[in-house]
Design a protein around this motif. Structure first.
Motif, PDB file in Angstrom:
ATOM      1  N   LYS A   1       0.838  -1.199   0.000  1.00 61.84           N
ATOM      2  CA  LYS A   1       0.000   0.000   0.000  1.00 61.84           C
ATOM      3  C   LYS A   1       0.871   1.246   0.000  1.00 61.84           C
ATOM      4  O   LYS A   1       1.863   1.341   0.732  1.00 61.84           O
ATOM      5  N   GLU A   2       0.503   2.209  -0.820  1.00 60.97           N
ATOM      6  CA  GLU A   2       1.248   3.462  -0.934  1.00 60.97           C
ATOM      7  C   GLU A   2       0.456   4.575  -0.246  1.00 60.97           C
ATOM      8  O   GLU A   2      -0.754   4.672  -0.404  1.00 60.97           O
ATOM      9  N   HIS A   3       1.152   5.421   0.514  1.00 63.61           N
ATOM     10  CA  HIS A   3       0.491   6.505   1.245  1.00 63.61           C
ATOM     11  C   HIS A   3       0.830   7.890   0.684  1.00 63.61           C
ATOM     12  O   HIS A   3       0.068   8.834   0.894  1.00 63.61           O
ATOM     13  N   ASP A   4       1.942   8.005   0.005  1.00 66.65           N
ATOM     14  CA  ASP A   4       2.366   9.294  -0.559  1.00 66.65           C
ATOM     15  C   ASP A   4       1.488   9.640  -1.772  1.00 66.65           C
ATOM     16  O   ASP A   4       1.476   8.901  -2.765  1.00 66.65           O
ATOM     17  N   LYS A   5       0.758  10.748  -1.695  1.00 70.92           N
ATOM     18  CA  LYS A   5      -0.182  11.115  -2.771  1.00 70.92           C
ATOM     19  C   LYS A   5       0.513  11.355  -4.103  1.00 70.92           C
ATOM     20  O   LYS A   5      -0.016  11.031  -5.164  1.00 70.92           O
ATOM     21  N   LYS A   6       1.709  11.938  -4.049  1.00 71.93           N
ATOM     22  CA  LYS A   6       2.450  12.202  -5.292  1.00 71.93           C
ATOM     23  C   LYS A   6       2.855  10.898  -5.968  1.00 71.93           C
ATOM     24  O   LYS A   6       2.780  10.777  -7.194  1.00 71.93           O
ATOM     25  N   VAL A   7       3.271   9.928  -5.171  1.00 68.81           N
ATOM     26  CA  VAL A   7       3.659   8.626  -5.721  1.00 68.81           C
ATOM     27  C   VAL A   7       2.432   7.906  -6.280  1.00 68.81           C
ATOM     28  O   VAL A   7       2.495   7.272  -7.343  1.00 68.81           O
ATOM     29  N   ILE A   8       1.312   8.010  -5.572  1.00 65.13           N
ATOM     30  CA  ILE A   8       0.071   7.383  -6.054  1.00 65.13           C
ATOM     31  C   ILE A   8      -0.311   7.958  -7.414  1.00 65.13           C
ATOM     32  O   ILE A   8      -0.626   7.211  -8.349  1.00 65.13           O
ATOM     33  N   GLN A   9      -0.288   9.289  -7.527  1.00 65.84           N
ATOM     34  CA  GLN A   9      -0.646   9.929  -8.788  1.00 65.84           C
ATOM     35  C   GLN A   9       0.285   9.484  -9.906  1.00 65.84           C
ATOM     36  O   GLN A   9      -0.153   9.254 -11.039  1.00 65.84           O
ATOM     37  N   TRP A  10       1.557   9.372  -9.586  1.00 67.25           N
ATOM     38  CA  TRP A  10       2.522   8.943 -10.607  1.00 67.25           C
ATOM     39  C   TRP A  10       2.251   7.503 -11.042  1.00 67.25           C
ATOM     40  O   TRP A  10       2.208   7.207 -12.237  1.00 67.25           O
ATOM     41  N   LYS A  11       2.034   6.626 -10.075  1.00 66.72           N
ATOM     42  CA  LYS A  11       1.786   5.223 -10.420  1.00 66.72           C
ATOM     43  C   LYS A  11       0.474   5.045 -11.186  1.00 66.72           C
ATOM     44  O   LYS A  11       0.353   4.145 -12.028  1.00 66.72           O
ATOM     45  N   LEU A  12      -0.498   5.906 -10.897  1.00 64.00           N
ATOM     46  CA  LEU A  12      -1.764   5.845 -11.640  1.00 64.00           C
ATOM     47  C   LEU A  12      -1.560   6.145 -13.124  1.00 64.00           C
ATOM     48  O   LEU A  12      -2.331   5.688 -13.973  1.00 64.00           O
ATOM     49  N   SER A  13      -0.540   6.932 -13.444  1.00 59.63           N
ATOM     50  CA  SER A  13      -0.307   7.323 -14.843  1.00 59.63           C
ATOM     51  C   SER A  13       0.393   6.236 -15.652  1.00 59.63           C
ATOM     52  O   SER A  13       0.348   6.259 -16.891  1.00 59.63           O
ATOM     53  N   LEU A  14       1.052   5.287 -14.986  1.00 57.06           N
ATOM     54  CA  LEU A  14       1.917   4.333 -15.684  1.00 57.06           C
ATOM     55  C   LEU A  14       1.171   3.456 -16.681  1.00 57.06           C
ATOM     56  O   LEU A  14       1.676   3.196 -17.778  1.00 57.06           O
ATOM     57  N   HIS A  15      -0.034   2.997 -16.318  1.00 55.39           N
ATOM     58  CA  HIS A  15      -0.730   2.103 -17.252  1.00 55.39           C
ATOM     59  C   HIS A  15      -1.273   2.867 -18.455  1.00 55.39           C
ATOM     60  O   HIS A  15      -1.305   2.346 -19.575  1.00 55.39           O
ATOM     61  N   GLN A  16      -1.677   4.150 -18.256  1.00 54.22           N
ATOM     62  CA  GLN A  16      -2.148   4.947 -19.396  1.00 54.22           C
ATOM     63  C   GLN A  16      -0.998   5.224 -20.352  1.00 54.22           C
ATOM     64  O   GLN A  16      -1.174   5.198 -21.582  1.00 54.22           O
ATOM     65  N   ILE A  17       0.177   5.470 -19.794  1.00 51.38           N
ATOM     66  CA  ILE A  17       1.363   5.643 -20.640  1.00 51.38           C
ATOM     67  C   ILE A  17       1.588   4.379 -21.462  1.00 51.38           C
ATOM     68  O   ILE A  17       1.837   4.444 -22.667  1.00 51.38           O
ATOM     69  N   GLY A  18       1.473   3.226 -20.801  1.00 54.11           N
ATOM     70  CA  GLY A  18       1.668   1.960 -21.508  1.00 54.11           C
ATOM     71  C   GLY A  18       0.663   1.745 -22.628  1.00 54.11           C
ATOM     72  O   GLY A  18       1.024   1.313 -23.728  1.00 54.11           O
ATOM     73  N   LEU A  19      -0.605   2.064 -22.350  1.00 52.89           N
ATOM     74  CA  LEU A  19      -1.642   1.928 -23.386  1.00 52.89           C
ATOM     75  C   LEU A  19      -1.346   2.809 -24.589  1.00 52.89           C
ATOM     76  O   LEU A  19      -1.539   2.404 -25.743  1.00 52.89           O
ATOM     77  N   ASP A  20      -0.875   4.028 -24.321  1.00 51.35           N
ATOM     78  CA  ASP A  20      -0.583   4.962 -25.411  1.00 51.35           C
ATOM     79  C   ASP A  20       0.680   4.575 -26.171  1.00 51.35           C
ATOM     80  O   ASP A  20       0.763   4.751 -27.392  1.00 51.35           O
ATOM     81  N   VAL A  21       1.673   4.045 -25.467  1.00 53.72           N
ATOM     82  CA  VAL A  21       2.913   3.598 -26.109  1.00 53.72           C
ATOM     83  C   VAL A  21       2.605   2.527 -27.154  1.00 53.72           C
ATOM     84  O   VAL A  21       3.142   2.537 -28.269  1.00 53.72           O
ATOM     85  N   ILE A  22       1.724   1.615 -26.801  1.00 57.83           N
ATOM     86  CA  ILE A  22       1.357   0.527 -27.720  1.00 57.83           C
ATOM     87  C   ILE A  22       0.746   1.078 -29.008  1.00 57.83           C
ATOM     88  O   ILE A  22       0.931   0.512 -30.091  1.00 57.83           O
ATOM     89  N   ARG A  23       0.033   2.208 -28.885  1.00 55.36           N
ATOM     90  CA  ARG A  23      -0.683   2.762 -30.040  1.00 55.36           C
ATOM     91  C   ARG A  23       0.143   3.773 -30.839  1.00 55.36           C
ATOM     92  O   ARG A  23      -0.247   4.141 -31.949  1.00 55.36           O
ATOM     93  N   THR A  24       1.234   4.255 -30.297  1.00 54.66           N
ATOM     94  CA  THR A  24       1.972   5.363 -30.912  1.00 54.66           C
ATOM     95  C   THR A  24       2.856   4.906 -32.063  1.00 54.66           C
ATOM     96  O   THR A  24       3.727   4.047 -31.893  1.00 54.66           O
ATOM     97  N   ASP A  25       2.640   5.491 -33.224  1.00 54.50           N
ATOM     98  CA  ASP A  25       3.478   5.246 -34.415  1.00 54.50           C
ATOM     99  C   ASP A  25       3.741   3.768 -34.671  1.00 54.50           C
ATOM    100  O   ASP A  25       4.849   3.381 -35.091  1.00 54.50           O
ATOM    101  N   ARG A  26       2.733   2.941 -34.458  1.00 58.12           N
ATOM    102  CA  ARG A  26       2.929   1.510 -34.635  1.00 58.12           C
ATOM    103  C   ARG A  26       3.057   1.095 -36.088  1.00 58.12           C
ATOM    104  O   ARG A  26       3.343  -0.069 -36.385  1.00 58.12           O
ATOM    105  N   THR A  27       2.850   2.021 -37.011  1.00 58.42           N
ATOM    106  CA  THR A  27       3.071   1.695 -38.425  1.00 58.42           C
ATOM    107  C   THR A  27       4.560   1.699 -38.762  1.00 58.42           C
ATOM    108  O   THR A  27       4.954   1.225 -39.832  1.00 58.42           O
ATOM    109  N   LEU A  28       5.410   2.218 -37.863  1.00 56.77           N
ATOM    110  CA  LEU A  28       6.846   2.315 -38.126  1.00 56.77           C
ATOM    111  C   LEU A  28       7.575   1.040 -37.718  1.00 56.77           C
ATOM    112  O   LEU A  28       7.302   0.461 -36.665  1.00 56.77           O
ATOM    113  N   VAL A  29       8.524   0.651 -38.536  1.00 57.54           N
ATOM    114  CA  VAL A  29       9.358  -0.521 -38.240  1.00 57.54           C
ATOM    115  C   VAL A  29      10.097  -0.335 -36.917  1.00 57.54           C
ATOM    116  O   VAL A  29      10.311  -1.294 -36.170  1.00 57.54           O
ATOM    117  N   PHE A  30      10.454   0.899 -36.600  1.00 53.84           N
ATOM    118  CA  PHE A  30      11.203   1.230 -35.390  1.00 53.84           C
ATOM    119  C   PHE A  30      10.550   0.650 -34.144  1.00 53.84           C
ATOM    120  O   PHE A  30      11.225   0.168 -33.229  1.00 53.84           O
TER     121      PHE A  30
END
Length: 438
Positions: free
Chosen positions: A164-193
């Motif tokens: 369990k995390e109690h630090d609000k700043k850390v909670i907010q940061w960790k909440l963003s990680l999965h949205q970043i991951g979802l967007d990474v999967i979708r970003t410029d996926r037509t590129l070989v890179f």
């Protein structure tokens, strides 16, 4: 008469064969004598490393930047480095920044060990109350990161437990990680890179570190589209991070949320004001349809036309915009190092107007620089698109038709012509606004 149509830049940003039919055709061409070449770029430096930025700005506006040097030129256009610094000064600053990024990344890895592991997640890891979410996919990635990476070594998550995390700043940061991951999967996926896992995880790492670095803005959808070109153009992850950070210095107001509003709404309001001046008939029609808030232009401003152009053409558009808007004081405006700020006070002010971009010079002449918030050229770019499609837009019977008309411009815009039209509208707007204020 023979014309130089130039060479395609597509070989530098290869598209996956199965996606070839889904991406817009690239209009940008590498033209000898027009595109900024490696030879001209390096010739613009003195033996000590001082850069004649004025020569570079005009060349970029004329024909863009050769892909082989695009990353290092962008570092100057975005204000990562001062054009009046030496090679040695820039190398020292580069190394300091790399150390700073490594420290930031290590701090993030201490909070969530997949950072820097070569892996990433797209599932939630924490609730808003700070309780860990034991998602099987997340646990699988964490366990994989524990496996030995070489003889006698283990991955960064060894010994890490989801608690369990109690630090609000850390909670907010960790909440963003999965949205970043979802967007990474979708970003410029037509590129070989992005077929390589290491490049996907690098994009995730940079965005995750930035979300911790800029806690006020954190991460918002659209940032992955802005960051993606940086890691393609710059091999070093830290260099790519700081280039992205400088770009966000320009754009972070668009992403900053206050109460029930998002910062980009101010730009949409500016767009409405501009359209009202340069095309009152269109503005009135859009208001009648209930689109007076110009939300239909939200995407163009948020991700800087990434969806309206091919990958190569969007890069060409960006570098032209930055060249037109270039301010030689940009480095010191953005730099937060007190030693460098003190150094600025001891330097003479830039005397040559050649060192400023053409758009910036227009603002200086009109007194626009003295305004509280000079309008960025991106707003006039959107206005030029609306004006170009004015005939069709004024016939639209609803906002859904407006959106459809604007969606149809994808792949059909010319970056150089768009910038030229934006500059003309800027002049027209300043003139009409000046007459109104008399």
């Amino acid at each position: 008469m023979w014309r130089n149509y130039g060479a395609s830049a597509d070989s530098f940003y290869q598209v996956r064969p199965e996606c070839a039919d889904d991406v817009p055709e690239t209009k940008f061409r590498i033209k000898v004598g027009k595109t900024l070449s490696s030879r001209r770029w390096h010739a613009a430096f003195t033996p000590e490393g001082y850069l004649d930025i004025g020569k570079i700005l005009s060349r970029v506006c004329r024909g863009g930047i050769h892909p082989s040097i695009r990353g290092e030129v962008w570092e100057f256009l975005l204000g990562c480095y001062d054009s009046k610094s030496t090679f040695e000064e820039r190398e020292q600053l580069r190394q300091r920044r790399r150390v700073q990024y490594a420290a930031l990344k290590e701090e993030c890895r201490g909070m969530f060990p997949l950072i820097g592991s070569g892996r990433f997640i797209s599932a939630p890891v924490i609730t808003e109350d700070g309780d860990p979410i034991l998602d099987p996919i997340v646990l699988q990635e964490l366990n994989a990161a524990k496996e030995p990476t070489s003889v006698g070594q283990v991955g960064p998550s060894n010994g890490f437990e989801l608690v369990k995390e109690h630090d609000k700043k850390v909670i907010q940061w960790k909440l963003s990680l999965h949205q970043i991951g979802l967007d990474v999967i979708r970003t410029d996926r037509t590129l070989v890179f992005y077929e390589k896992q290491e490049n996907l995880s690098k994009l995730w790492d940079i965005l995750a570190v930035y979300a911790w670095f800029d806690k006020e803005v954190s991460y918002c959808q659209g940032m992955s589209d802005l960051c993606s070109p940086m890691i393609i153009l710059l091999d070093d992850e830290a260099d790519a991070f700081w280039c992205f950070e400088r770009m966000m210095k320009r754009l972070r107001k668009n992403f900053r949320a206050t109460g029930n509003s998002v910062g980009v709404e101010a730009q949409l309001s500016n767009l409405a004001s501009i359209t009202q001046v340069i095309d009152p008939k269109l503005h009135q029609h859009l208001e009648t349809l209930g689109g007076g808030n110009y939300v239909f232009a939200f995407r163009m401003l948020m991700v800087m036309f990434r969806r309206e152009f091919s990958f190569a053409d969007s890069l060409y558009l960006w570098e032209m915009m930055w060249s037109l808007e270039y301010d030689p004081e940009l480095f010191f405006l953005y730099e937060e190092d007190p030693d460098l700020t003190a150094e600025k006070s001891g330097r003479a002010k830039v005397k040559s107007i050649r060192q400023y971009g053409k758009y910036e010079r227009e603002n200086m002449r009109s007194g626009g620089k003295d305004a509280e918030a000079p309008l960025p050229i991106s707003v006039f770019l959107v206005a030029s698109v609306l004006k170009d499609k004015s005939a069709k837009l004024t016939e639209a019977r609803g906002l859904d038709e407006v959106v459809k008309i604007l969606n149809n411009i994808t792949g059909n815009l010319d970056a150089r012509k768009a910038c030229s039209s934006a500059m003309k509208l800027h002049k027209q707007y300043l003139k009409k606004a000046a007459n109104t204020n008399r």
